[in-house]
Design a protein around this motif. Structure first.
Motif, PDB file in Angstrom:
ATOM      1  N   LEU A   1       0.822  -1.212   0.000  1.00 53.34           N
ATOM      2  CA  LEU A   1       0.000   0.000   0.000  1.00 53.34           C
ATOM      3  C   LEU A   1       0.859   1.266   0.000  1.00 53.34           C
ATOM      4  O   LEU A   1       0.439   2.306  -0.517  1.00 53.34           O
TER       5      LEU A   1
ATOM      6  N   GLN B   1      -2.733   7.277  -3.958  1.00 57.21           N
ATOM      7  CA  GLN B   1      -4.075   6.934  -4.438  1.00 57.21           C
ATOM      8  C   GLN B   1      -5.088   6.794  -3.306  1.00 57.21           C
ATOM      9  O   GLN B   1      -6.294   6.692  -3.550  1.00 57.21           O
ATOM     10  N   LEU B   2      -4.619   6.765  -2.072  1.00 56.24           N
ATOM     11  CA  LEU B   2      -5.503   6.586  -0.919  1.00 56.24           C
ATOM     12  C   LEU B   2      -6.147   7.900  -0.517  1.00 56.24           C
ATOM     13  O   LEU B   2      -5.476   8.920  -0.394  1.00 56.24           O
TER      14      LEU B   2
ATOM     15  N   GLU C   1      -6.759  -4.874  -0.643  1.00 57.19           N
ATOM     16  CA  GLU C   1      -7.970  -4.449  -1.353  1.00 57.19           C
ATOM     17  C   GLU C   1      -9.009  -3.849  -0.407  1.00 57.19           C
ATOM     18  O   GLU C   1      -9.730  -2.920  -0.780  1.00 57.19           O
TER      19      GLU C   1
ATOM     20  N   LYS D   1      -7.920  -0.289   0.255  1.00 56.70           N
ATOM     21  CA  LYS D   1      -8.204   0.527  -0.936  1.00 56.70           C
ATOM     22  C   LYS D   1      -9.699   0.843  -1.023  1.00 56.70           C
ATOM     23  O   LYS D   1     -10.096   1.962  -1.367  1.00 56.70           O
ATOM     24  N   ASP D   2     -10.545  -0.168  -0.734  1.00 58.62           N
ATOM     25  CA  ASP D   2     -11.995   0.043  -0.840  1.00 58.62           C
ATOM     26  C   ASP D   2     -12.510   1.004   0.215  1.00 58.62           C
ATOM     27  O   ASP D   2     -13.396   1.831  -0.065  1.00 58.62           O
TER      28      ASP D   2
ATOM     29  N   SER E   1     -11.290   4.961  -0.431  1.00 57.61           N
ATOM     30  CA  SER E   1     -11.438   5.345  -1.840  1.00 57.61           C
ATOM     31  C   SER E   1     -12.510   6.427  -2.000  1.00 57.61           C
ATOM     32  O   SER E   1     -13.261   6.704  -1.092  1.00 57.61           O
TER      33      SER E   1
END
Length: 375
Positions: A113, A119-120, A368, A371-372, A375
């Motif tokens: 991560l 991207q977070l 994942e 990330k979910d 997001s």
């Protein structure tokens, strides 16, 4: 690969007592520093260290926290419990399942991560904590009570079940001490005294098979009473004037300590009507309330959806009779669940082990999930 990290972690002897979690924390500090992961270290007692790493910034915050301590190695090992052995697709060693295996998967996920940090949309907190095996007073309780951490969501990888179950409900804990008062006499003339032990035993016999009043819970089994400790007497040739027993009661959200104490007192009163020499007082000890998270909470739904997408199955919700580090978080209003790799029969046993495949799967699914949520 999480296996390399796990082999390193098992080599650090962190049996609790005494803990010595600093050994693992020093390793994690080096790992974080090498990979430019920000971190802070906290301790209530020197040597009983906690470390919180962070990736990303802002809200929401998701904490994933594992504990660095283990139970003592104990007897019955076929190999050195502090030297990881890889055999038949498994890693053997103390803490392999509880909780260094999940920790290794979490740390590997953190490294992945970090590569996509920009991207977070929020902050991923990585917790390596102390003292879970003895109640977390030097670990999560300390961090939460001092408001050092207050995440929006938390995952506690400490329930096993091979990622197929999510712990969202836990029973409460109530400890009651029953104090039986008698009258001392010479052991050769027991009828001249009042035996506090036998009187206590009369009551305990009734309590042993008693079911507390409760409403059935969809996830939790019925309440239980365990007679965990009994002590009494001064010498074998004396009628004991004092005896004590400690009850460990696990109760449901439909119950409360006042009602439970009233029921226990009723049992004592019924016995004392038949045996007027019975004099037993109740002393309330530890109380921890039951906790429960809605199955429709965003965290629960995200774990289910992401696990299904990554691993092909949807974890079911679960209730526990015991307590995990999710409980103090829920008590502070923080949505928290137990969710992890490993099999539930591996914790605290000799030749403790975990499947390498599950370590890798858990690491992937954690990436994942983070990330979910962020997001």
């Amino acid at each position: 690969m999480p296996i390399k990290i796990l082999k390193d972690l098992i080599a650090f002897k962190t049996e609790n007592p005494p803990g010595d979690e600093y050994r693992v924390i020093n390793y994690v500090k080096k790992l974080f520093s090498k990979n430019k992961i920000k971190f802070k270290q906290y301790s209530k007692v020197k040597g009983r260290e906690n470390i919180i790493g962070s990736i990303g910034k802002g809200k929401p915050t998701l904490l994933i926290a594992c504990h660095a301590d283990t139970v003592p190695a104990g007897e019955g090992w076929k190999t050195n419990p502090f030297k990881a052995v890889v055999k038949n697709g498994r890693v053997y060693g103390r803490g392999a399942c509880d909780d260094k295996g999940p920790m290794a998967a979490m740390l590997k996920a953190a490294l992945e991560l970090k590569k996509v940090e920009d991207q977070l949309k929020g902050t991923f907190l990585i917790g390596v904590l102390a003292d879970e095996e003895m109640g977390s007073e030097l670990g999560l309780h300390y961090l939460v009570d001092k408001k050092i951490i207050k995440p929006d969501y938390a995952i506690i990888p400490d329930i096993s079940y091979s990622m197929k179950k999510i712990d969202i409900a836990e029973k409460g804990v109530l400890r009651l001490e029953l104090i039986s008062e008698g009258r001392s006499a010479h052991g050769s003339t027991p009828k001249e005294g009042v035996n506090a032990i036998t009187n206590l035993n009369e009551v305990l016999t009734s309590i042993k098979d008693y079911t507390l009043k409760h409403k059935k819970h969809r996830l939790l089994s019925k309440p239980t009473i365990n007679i965990g400790m009994v002590e009494g007497g001064t010498a074998p040739n004396m009628v004991p004037a004092l005896a004590r027993a400690t009850l460990d009661i696990r109760f449901l959200p439909s119950q409360n300590s006042r009602g439970i104490i009233k029921e226990i007192k009723s049992i004592i009163d019924k016995k004392s009507k038949k045996n007027t020499s019975i004099r037993i007082k109740i002393k309330k000890g530890l109380e921890i309330r039951p906790t429960e998270l809605s199955p429709n909470n965003r965290l629960v739904k995200t774990i289910q959806k992401t696990t299904k997408r990554v691993l092909g199955f949807k974890p079911a919700t679960l209730g526990l009779s015991g307590a995990t580090d999710a409980k103090p978080l829920i008590m502070k209003g923080i949505p928290a669940v137990g969710y992890s790799c490993g099999e539930h029969n591996q914790a605290h046993v000799p030749n403790e082990s975990i499947k390498i495949k599950e370590l890798e799967q858990f690491s992937r699914v954690l990436v994942e999930i983070v990330k979910d949520i962020l997001s």
